[in-house]
Design a protein around this motif. Structure first.
Motif, short mmCIF file in Angstrom:
data_model
loop_
_atom_site.label_atom_id
_atom_site.label_comp_id
_atom_site.label_asym_id
_atom_site.label_seq_id
_atom_site.Cartn_x
_atom_site.Cartn_y
_atom_site.Cartn_z
N LEU A 20 37.35 29.22 31.25
CA LEU A 20 38.73 29.59 30.95
C LEU A 20 38.88 30.04 29.51
CD1 LEU A 20 40.67 26.76 32.83
CD2 LEU A 20 40.66 29.19 33.39
N ALA A 21 38.15 29.38 28.60
CA ALA A 21 38.27 29.71 27.18
C ALA A 21 37.69 31.09 26.87
CB ALA A 21 37.57 28.66 26.34
N LEU A 22 36.68 31.50 27.61
CA LEU A 22 35.93 32.71 27.25
C LEU A 22 36.27 33.94 28.06
CD1 LEU A 22 32.36 31.25 26.85
CD2 LEU A 22 33.54 32.65 25.16
N ALA A 23 36.50 33.75 29.34
CA ALA A 23 36.38 34.88 30.26
C ALA A 23 37.65 35.71 30.39
CB ALA A 23 35.97 34.37 31.63
N ASP A 24 37.45 37.03 30.49
CA ASP A 24 38.51 37.88 31.02
C ASP A 24 38.59 37.63 32.52
OD1 ASP A 24 39.09 39.39 28.59
OD2 ASP A 24 37.09 40.23 28.83
N ASP A 25 37.42 37.68 33.16
CA ASP A 25 37.35 37.48 34.60
C ASP A 25 36.40 36.33 34.92
OD1 ASP A 25 39.02 39.63 35.40
OD2 ASP A 25 37.41 41.01 34.92
N ILE A 26 36.76 35.59 35.95
CA ILE A 26 35.92 34.47 36.40
C ILE A 26 35.50 34.72 37.85
CG2 ILE A 26 35.90 31.99 36.94
CD1 ILE A 26 37.79 31.49 34.64
N ILE A 27 34.20 34.52 38.09
CA ILE A 27 33.69 34.57 39.46
C ILE A 27 33.32 33.14 39.83
CG2 ILE A 27 31.88 35.46 40.97
CD1 ILE A 27 31.45 37.74 38.98
N VAL A 28 34.03 32.56 40.78
CA VAL A 28 33.71 31.19 41.19
C VAL A 28 32.75 31.27 42.38
CG1 VAL A 28 34.59 28.95 41.94
CG2 VAL A 28 36.01 30.41 40.50
N MET A 29 31.57 30.69 42.20
CA MET A 29 30.58 30.68 43.29
C MET A 29 30.49 29.29 43.89
SD MET A 29 27.40 33.08 42.04
CE MET A 29 26.61 32.98 43.66
N ASN A 30 30.19 29.26 45.19
CA ASN A 30 29.96 27.99 45.88
C ASN A 30 29.05 28.28 47.06
OD1 ASN A 30 30.24 25.30 46.61
ND2 ASN A 30 32.02 25.73 47.91
N ASN A 31 28.02 27.47 47.23
CA ASN A 31 27.12 27.65 48.38
C ASN A 31 26.65 29.10 48.56
OD1 ASN A 31 27.08 25.00 49.17
ND2 ASN A 31 28.95 25.22 50.41
N ALA A 32 26.20 29.72 47.48
CA ALA A 32 25.55 31.03 47.54
C ALA A 32 26.49 32.20 47.75
CB ALA A 32 24.44 31.07 48.59
N VAL A 33 27.81 31.94 47.81
CA VAL A 33 28.74 33.07 47.96
C VAL A 33 29.81 33.03 46.88
CG1 VAL A 33 28.41 33.29 50.46
CG2 VAL A 33 30.27 31.85 49.57
N ILE A 34 30.54 34.15 46.73
CA ILE A 34 31.68 34.18 45.80
C ILE A 34 32.88 33.60 46.53
CG2 ILE A 34 33.27 35.67 44.53
CD1 ILE A 34 30.95 37.60 44.05
N GLU A 35 33.39 32.52 45.98
CA GLU A 35 34.52 31.84 46.62
C GLU A 35 35.83 32.54 46.21
OE1 GLU A 35 33.80 28.75 48.30
OE2 GLU A 35 35.87 28.13 48.68
#
Ligand code: ADP
Length: 326
Positions: free
Chosen positions: A200-215
């Motif tokens: 949250l502090a760094l990113a313009d965009d966040i990709i949240v991954m879980n179990n090998a996929v993009i959540e």
């Protein structure tokens, strides 16, 4: 496709029977700071290493600036990687560490030292050029590693848990420096972390991954404010996930207020009260044996304090309640 666009097209990584990354597709915004965020083992590092070329792609392709880089060697991709342990050469000076990749390319000494000094200037280490790595602090070593990655003039800088070796104070300072450097250089940074606060502090965009996929992926504030799944709501933190007859909903803990029991409020029983300085965190049990967390500004709480065992009413605005899809 613009100059720096990096795109993953159905990228898969298998290690034997383990599917570490399962057909993920994503187009990175140019000149932006993106964090790959998720719990240990979800496939973040494998994704980063495939982009860098330190790991083969099992299926799918990686495009940078319109060309397929999936099978190019790391040095030919236009990417550079900064490793978690910095991987500095202990017997080389700071200057020679930074100049190393130019030496491999056959650049003459004066020229590569001039470029290395430019990079050291960029990370504010000019006066430590002659030191050996073990004569540097952790934060200084990290800046050497950064300078060493940047000297190749990458279009994309890849950072694998770059702050995890630093103490908490230095971590906060270095993350501000990383952010500033990315804006100054105008290239894309892709940063792997398992810490939601860091993302949250760094990113313009966040990709949240879980179990090998993009959540879920998107601008940091969208991912935090409107999590789409239970996993994202719980992993990002600061949210309650509440099951109601009409489905699962996320409600930010700081959007929940507490009163005496009243009609139109959700009845709860206080289970814990924790003072956190600016806020008080109050937990209450509601129907269905569900726990709801309210983060209450300290002045509001102490104007009308509640204690474990109290019956209370919990409120939140309908606009603060987001339906989750899974
Ligand atoms: P993360 O970076 O999110 O912690 P990784 O990409 O390192 O996740 O790992 C994803 C999955 O792939 C995990 O199940 C991990 O055990 C497995 N894995 C990673 N590297 C290897 C490897 N070299 N050989 C076999 N399995 C691996």
């Amino acid at each position: 496709m613009s100059k720096q666009d990096l795109e993953l097209v159905s990228v898969t990584k298998q290690y034997g029977a383990t599917v570490a990354v399962d057909a993920i597709s994503y187009r990175f915004k140019p000149d932006s700071y993106t964090c790959l965020l998720g719990p240990s083992g979800c496939g973040k590092s494998s994704t980063l290493r495939m982009i860098a070329g330190h790991e083969t792609v099992s299926d799918g392709s990686i495009l940078l600036a319109g060309r397929d880089i999936s099978h190019l060697p790391p040095a030919k991709r236009g990417t550079a990687m900064m490793f978690q342990n910095y991987a500095l050469f202990p017997h080389l000076s700071v200057l020679d560490n930074v100049a190393f990749s130019l030496k491999m390319k056959g650049t003459e000494t004066a020229k590569r030292h001039a470029q290395a000094r430019e990079m050291l200037d960029l990370v504010d280490l000019t006066n430590l050029a002659d030191r050996l790595p073990d004569q540097l602090s952790g934060g200084q070593q990290q800046r050497v590693a950064l300078a060493r990655a940047l000297i190749t003039r990458p279009q994309v800088l890849l950072l694998d848990e770059p702050l995890s070796a630093l103490d908490p104070f230095l971590r906060v300072r270095m993350r501000a420096e990383l952010r500033k450097l990315q804006k100054e250089l105008g290239i894309s940074f892709i940063h792997v972390t398992h810490g939601q606060d860091e993302a949250l502090a760094l990113a313009d965009d966040i990709i949240v991954m879980n179990n090998a996929v993009i959540e879920q992926a998107g601008p940091a504030r969208d991912v935090f404010n409107t999590p789409q799944t239970r996993f994202v709501a719980q992993f990002m933190g600061g949210h309650n996930v509440i099951a109601l007859p009409t489905g699962h909903f996320a409600v930010r803990a700081d959007a929940v207020s507490v009163t005496e029991p009243a009609k139109g409020s959700v009845a709860g029983n206080v289970t814990a009260v924790e003072y956190q300085g600016t806020h008080v965190s109050l937990s209450a049990r509601i129907t269905g044996d569900q726990e709801v967390l309210a983060l209450i500004p300290d002045a509001t709480f102490f104007a009308n304090p509640h204690h474990p065992g109290d019956q209370i009413g919990l409120h939140w605005d309908a606009n603060d309640q987001h339906k989750l899809t899974a």
